[in-house]
Design a protein around this motif. Structure first.
Motif, PDB file in Angstrom:
ATOM      1  N   LEU A 138       0.861  -1.188   0.000  1.00 42.20           N
ATOM      2  CA  LEU A 138       0.000   0.000   0.000  1.00 42.20           C
ATOM      3  C   LEU A 138       0.892   1.232   0.000  1.00 42.20           C
ATOM      4  O   LEU A 138       1.533   1.549   1.013  1.00 42.20           O
ATOM      5  N   SER A 139       0.928   1.915  -1.081  1.00 42.55           N
ATOM      6  CA  SER A 139       1.870   3.042  -1.186  1.00 42.55           C
ATOM      7  C   SER A 139       1.388   4.234  -0.369  1.00 42.55           C
ATOM      8  O   SER A 139       0.342   4.814  -0.642  1.00 42.55           O
ATOM      9  N   ASN A 140       2.175   4.555   0.662  1.00 44.11           N
ATOM     10  CA  ASN A 140       1.903   5.723   1.524  1.00 44.11           C
ATOM     11  C   ASN A 140       0.453   5.782   2.022  1.00 44.11           C
ATOM     12  O   ASN A 140      -0.174   6.830   2.034  1.00 44.11           O
ATOM     13  N   ALA A 141      -0.071   4.637   2.428  1.00 46.91           N
ATOM     14  CA  ALA A 141      -1.464   4.596   2.901  1.00 46.91           C
ATOM     15  C   ALA A 141      -1.593   5.294   4.249  1.00 46.91           C
ATOM     16  O   ALA A 141      -0.750   5.122   5.142  1.00 46.91           O
ATOM     17  N   SER A 142      -2.654   6.067   4.397  1.00 44.08           N
ATOM     18  CA  SER A 142      -2.937   6.707   5.685  1.00 44.08           C
ATOM     19  C   SER A 142      -3.526   5.666   6.629  1.00 44.08           C
ATOM     20  O   SER A 142      -3.920   4.573   6.202  1.00 44.08           O
ATOM     21  N   GLU A 143      -3.632   6.009   7.917  1.00 42.45           N
ATOM     22  CA  GLU A 143      -4.221   5.066   8.868  1.00 42.45           C
ATOM     23  C   GLU A 143      -5.673   4.777   8.503  1.00 42.45           C
ATOM     24  O   GLU A 143      -6.136   3.641   8.600  1.00 42.45           O
ATOM     25  N   ALA A 144      -6.364   5.803   8.021  1.00 44.14           N
ATOM     26  CA  ALA A 144      -7.770   5.617   7.632  1.00 44.14           C
ATOM     27  C   ALA A 144      -7.881   4.638   6.465  1.00 44.14           C
ATOM     28  O   ALA A 144      -8.793   3.792   6.425  1.00 44.14           O
ATOM     29  N   GLU A 145      -6.953   4.716   5.521  1.00 47.11           N
ATOM     30  CA  GLU A 145      -6.974   3.800   4.366  1.00 47.11           C
ATOM     31  C   GLU A 145      -6.648   2.369   4.803  1.00 47.11           C
ATOM     32  O   GLU A 145      -7.240   1.401   4.307  1.00 47.11           O
ATOM     33  N   LYS A 146      -5.706   2.241   5.736  1.00 46.73           N
ATOM     34  CA  LYS A 146      -5.376   0.906   6.255  1.00 46.73           C
ATOM     35  C   LYS A 146      -6.580   0.296   6.980  1.00 46.73           C
ATOM     36  O   LYS A 146      -6.890  -0.885   6.836  1.00 46.73           O
ATOM     37  N   ILE A 147      -7.256   1.116   7.769  1.00 47.28           N
ATOM     38  CA  ILE A 147      -8.443   0.655   8.498  1.00 47.28           C
ATOM     39  C   ILE A 147      -9.526   0.212   7.512  1.00 47.28           C
ATOM     40  O   ILE A 147     -10.158  -0.836   7.687  1.00 47.28           O
ATOM     41  N   ASP A 148      -9.714   1.002   6.461  1.00 42.94           N
ATOM     42  CA  ASP A 148     -10.720   0.660   5.451  1.00 42.94           C
ATOM     43  C   ASP A 148     -10.415  -0.703   4.814  1.00 42.94           C
ATOM     44  O   ASP A 148     -11.315  -1.527   4.628  1.00 42.94           O
ATOM     45  N   LEU A 149      -9.138  -0.953   4.526  1.00 48.59           N
ATOM     46  CA  LEU A 149      -8.755  -2.231   3.925  1.00 48.59           C
ATOM     47  C   LEU A 149      -8.976  -3.381   4.914  1.00 48.59           C
ATOM     48  O   LEU A 149      -9.416  -4.468   4.523  1.00 48.59           O
ATOM     49  N   MET A 150      -8.709  -3.139   6.194  1.00 51.36           N
ATOM     50  CA  MET A 150      -8.924  -4.190   7.206  1.00 51.36           C
ATOM     51  C   MET A 150     -10.394  -4.579   7.272  1.00 51.36           C
ATOM     52  O   MET A 150     -10.728  -5.764   7.346  1.00 51.36           O
ATOM     53  N   PHE A 151     -11.280  -3.605   7.230  1.00 49.97           N
ATOM     54  CA  PHE A 151     -12.711  -3.910   7.231  1.00 49.97           C
ATOM     55  C   PHE A 151     -13.100  -4.715   5.994  1.00 49.97           C
ATOM     56  O   PHE A 151     -13.918  -5.633   6.065  1.00 49.97           O
ATOM     57  N   ARG A 152     -12.495  -4.356   4.834  1.00 50.87           N
ATOM     58  CA  ARG A 152     -12.811  -5.078   3.606  1.00 50.87           C
ATOM     59  C   ARG A 152     -12.273  -6.506   3.652  1.00 50.87           C
ATOM     60  O   ARG A 152     -12.922  -7.439   3.173  1.00 50.87           O
ATOM     61  N   PHE A 153     -11.097  -6.680   4.252  1.00 56.49           N
ATOM     62  CA  PHE A 153     -10.555  -8.028   4.441  1.00 56.49           C
ATOM     63  C   PHE A 153     -11.503  -8.866   5.310  1.00 56.49           C
ATOM     64  O   PHE A 153     -11.780 -10.031   5.018  1.00 56.49           O
ATOM     65  N   ILE A 154     -11.999  -8.237   6.372  1.00 57.73           N
ATOM     66  CA  ILE A 154     -12.923  -8.941   7.280  1.00 57.73           C
ATOM     67  C   ILE A 154     -14.162  -9.399   6.499  1.00 57.73           C
ATOM     68  O   ILE A 154     -14.602 -10.549   6.623  1.00 57.73           O
TER      69      ILE A 154
END
Length: 861
Positions: free
Chosen positions: A69-85
């Motif tokens: 994830l290129s220079n992902a913000s914490e909000a973007e990382k959180i969004d991806l975690m929810f999508r993984f779930i």
């Protein structure tokens, strides 16, 4: 034709199909999911590699983020975690559906433990007469409970059912559509279900699975073993707790109890109506057609036009069908007789009640209610209770209670809990009038500690203007102390003249419930199981001395820690010293959907329970009895395990560890069950108030599964160091009970993954505590492999371990995300000014990840 080994059938029908359909699912275009399907396999690989390198969940997530994830913000990382779930939750559903679809291929439906196997053994051993006698006296009772361990909402359960059928037919187009539907269907229940919602959800299994399966099993036995003669005995009985289980659930009201009972009656009448409608198309000949049409019409009105009115009685239904049966035999060459007899079998099994609605309440609530009742009578000037009642000894109180009679009005009491408890007795009466006696004729007292607890309930029932109650009072013994004292308590009751008279009116049968879940929580794995086994022996002995037939009702959960695992093996291992005329078990949460959720799995598991009874009573009566030396070895092992578990449970960090490092407090935030996650309303966590499900479930979420193994390794190690290893080794190979006990513990180990939480060993507060868990896990694993002469866990169940390994791989990213979120919450809380909004987001991640982890285990709580 050559049959492939079970593991090869599993690989062919489950594993290969999962990889194919998962590749379809992972490429489906969902709204706002973008490249999640591409990134998830990469994250899974990163997790596997990271844990092998002993990296922490935070290091794993950060490494993945930096690399992919290129220079992902914490909000973007959180969004991806929810999508993984979201993705992983649905992958688990897919795997469930594939396993369910492949069940008859992977499991030999006609092999060991099947009805066919029972018949062939009976023929070979010339035991046909004994087997018929057994079938007329034995019962299997599966009791569906509302304990919240199933995270799938109703629409998702429907998709699983449809997906299973589509996979069975290999209909790729339908599978693709259902996977797309699955991707868009919410997995979250916005509000907690009420007890009636839970009841409706579970009645689906009664209507769609148990009704057909139980009927077919008994019909098969009737035709093939009883030589066509009707089996009068209700061989398979169903029990039901949603709407009747009041223990710790303030939302179970009298209205809900009655509403659930009405729904059960309507549901079984609907099942009968559907069958009558089908029979009407076949039984079209003279002298029969009008009788069938009349029955169909009355059933139709009772189901669809009824506001509680029933237009046909059970007796009328049975009598008319028997009349039709006679006409078919005498005048119509027995045409369609088989179909008619199949319906008669079901009517005999299910009556107008479908399943018996059990009422359950805690003895501590009864104490408070009874105090209210006694004070009411004393204040009214009545002489039913002596003025010094509260100063009397227990024996004196029992003497008073055995004589009381009255006609209480619940409306006379201010306390809501007193009103509801008294009304529950009135509800039993009403249900018996509408559904028949078996609609509700069992009152269970949880946390039963004394004969007084039973006599208070007995008196409470009789004070409701019910002098000769048609109700079985069932004490539930849960703690180790109560289990060890249970036979003395029952002897007190058996020697009480009034209670003995009550038992005589109930056929001299006494049902006694034994709680695996709270027993394990209280005394550890070995002591709980051994205490229950010993309690059954002493309870059988004392009951036989007084001419009472003891019936044991086991409160089992899904995992080994709560009495689950290879359940049928336990029942097959009981010797002649344990009464075994009935097998009664609770079935709950994922265990309902995984073991009884399809026609095939339900048939397989009920047949195995029947087979366990046959094995124990007909084919090997004198086997499985432990010798005095073997009994002593098991007692020593249980005591050693108990000591180890007690020292662990009493560790000052035990409760803080569960509070701060596990998901325990998040269970109350999941809207999966109507019941609160702990008994008291206090903010502080008290061990006694902690429910078994969140307790066991929290260890499962940590992938530590402590309740399923802790103390086992220490107990075995004692014998190894004392040079007495041959004693426990011989016991393992000679006792099916002990072997099953240890094999189920192996399952707990196989579902553990200590690298997930290895970072905790460096925690300044909990490092030492985590090490205690790790050391006991390692010793238990080493010694269980040694005693079984295995190189890997569950080596003798290759398909079982293969299923576990796939499920564990699917949820590994979910577990990593959960631990990452817990670590971030702890970090944020330590900051000078904690970001409360960000903490709430991470708490939501923890709660959401509970769902998939629990569902994937299928028996994790």
């Amino acid at each position: 034709m050559y049959t492939l080994p079970k593991i090869e059938r599993f690989n062919q029908d489950v594993l290969s199909k999962y990889h194919i359909y998962n590749s379809v699912f992972i490429t489906l275009p969902f709204d706002s999911i973008d490249n999640t399907g591409v990134l998830l396999p990469l994250f899974t690989e990163t997790c596997e590699t990271g844990f092998k390198k002993q990296e922490t969940p935070k290091e794993i997530v950060d490494f993945f983020s930096n690399k992919f994830l290129s220079n992902a913000s914490e909000a973007e990382k959180i969004d991806l975690m929810f999508r993984f779930i979201q993705y992983i939750e649905r992958q688990i559903v897919l795997f469930d559906a594939i396993e369910d679809a492949a069940f008859p291929e992977v499991n030999n439906m006609e092999g060991r433990g099947s009805l066919r196997d029972i018949k062939e053994k009976s023929d070979a051993k010339e035991k046909d007469d004994e087997l018929i006698e057994f079938l007329e006296n034995f019962n299997v009772r599966t009791v569906l409970t509302a304990h919240p361990t199933q995270f799938y909402p109703g629409p998702v359960l429907g998709i699983i059912n449809d997906l299973t059928e589509a996979i069975r037919k290999n209909d790729l187009l339908e599978i693709k559509q259902l996977l797309a539907q699955l991707g868009k269907t919410p997995f979250i229940q916005k509000e907690k279900p009420n007890p009636y919602d839970e009841a409706v959800s579970l009645i689906w299994y009664l209507e769609n699975v148990f009704y057909a399966t139980a009927g077919e099993i008994v019909h098969y036995l009737q035709k093939n073993i009883a030589e066509g003669n009707p089996i009068q005995n209700q061989l398979i009985k169903l029990g039901f707790w949603p709407g009747g289980d009041r223990d710790g659930n303030p939302f179970v009201t009298t209205d809900i109890t009655l509403k659930v009972a009405d729904r059960l009656r309507t549901s079984i009448l609907k099942c009968y109506y559907v069958e009558m409608r089908n029979l009407k198309r076949k039984l079209t000949f003279s002298g029969v057609d009008t009788l069938v049409a009349e029955l169909e019409h009355k059933l139709y009105r009772s189901v669809f036009y009824s506001k509680g009115d029933i237009f046909i009685t059970l007796e009328e239904l049975s009598t008319q069908l028997e009349k039709i049966r006679t006409i078919i035999i005498e005048k119509h060459q027995s045409l369609y007789l088989d179909e008619l007899e199949a319906l008669l079998v079901k009517i005999n099994l299910f009556g107008f009640h479908f399943a018996t609605l059990d009422i359950r309440q805690n003895s501590k609530i009864h104490n408070a209610v009874f105090k209210d009742v006694v004070n009411y009578y004393l204040n009214s000037g009545s002489d039913i209770f002596p003025k010094n009642y509260f100063e009397l000894t227990e024996d004196q109180k029992i003497d008073v209670l055995s004589k009381v009679k009255g006609n209480l009005n619940p409306a006379d009491f201010e306390s809501e809990i007193t009103r509801y408890t008294l009304e529950s007795v009135q509800a039993i009466k009403t249900i018996q009038q509408n559904n028949g006696e078996e609609g509700a004729n069992r009152y269970i007292i949880s946390n039963n500690e004394s004969a007084l607890n039973v006599m208070e309930t007995f008196a409470m029932i009789r004070l409701n203007n019910w002098e000769k109650p048609t109700v079985d009072i069932i004490p539930l013994f849960e703690s180790v102390d109560d289990l060890q004292n249970a036979h003395s308590i029952m002897e007190q009751l058996y020697t009480n003249p009034e209670y003995a008279k009550h038992l005589k009116s109930r056929g001299n049968k006494q049902t006694i419930m034994l709680g695996f879940s709270d027993g394990t929580k209280d005394g550890g794995y070995l002591m709980a199981n051994w205490s229950i086994y010993q309690a059954k022996i002493s309870l059988t002995k004392i009951s036989r001395e007084y001419g009472i037939k003891a019936i044991f009702f086991d409160g089992r959960g899904g995992p080994p820690a709560r009495g689950g695992g290879k359940t049928h093996k336990f029942y097959a291992s009981l010797g002649p010293k344990i009464e075994n005329n009935e097998i009664q078990i609770t079935v709950q949460g994922q265990t309902i959907s995984s073991n009884f959720g399809t026609l095939d799995s339900c048939r397989y598991n009920i047949e195995n329970l029947l087979s366990a009874g046959v094995t124990n009573q007909v084919f090997s009566k004198e086997k499985n009895e432990l010798t005095a030396d073997e009994t002593q070895i098991l007692t020593d092992l249980a005591n050693l395990g108990y000591d180890k578990y007690l020292s662990f449970k009493n560790h000052p960090k035990f409760i803080p560890y569960l509070e701060k490092m596990s998901t325990l407090k998040y269970y109350s935030k999941t809207n999966i069950g109507s019941r609160p996650s702990k008994r008291s309303k206090s903010e502080s966590l008290d061990f006694a108030d902690l429910r078994a499900i969140p307790f066991v479930g929290s260890w499962s979420q940590l992938k530590q599964n402590v309740p399923g193994f802790f103390g086992v390794g220490s107990a075995l190690k004692h014998f190894e160091e004392a040079g007495q290893w041959d004693k426990v080794s011989d016991l393992y190979h000679n006792s099916l009970f002990f072997k099953t006990l240890l094999e189920n513990s192996m399952m707990s180990l196989a579902k553990s993954f200590l690298p997930l939480t290895a970072y905790m060993k460096n925690d300044p507060e909990f490092g030492e505590f985590w090490q205690i868990i790790y050391d006991e896990f390692s010793e238990t694993k080493r010694l269980l492999l040694k005693i079984a002469d295995h190189k890997t866990l569950m080596e003798n169940y290759p398909d079982g371990i293969a299923s576990i390994q796939i499920r564990e791989r699917i949820v590994l990213p979910l577990l990593t995300i959960q631990q990452y979120a817990l670590l971030r919450i702890n970090e944020l809380n330590k900051e000078q000014t904690p970001d409360e909004e960000l903490i709430k987001v991470y708490e939501k991640i923890v709660t959401r990840s509970l769902f998939g982890n629990t569902n994937a285990s299928r028996n994790s709580a």
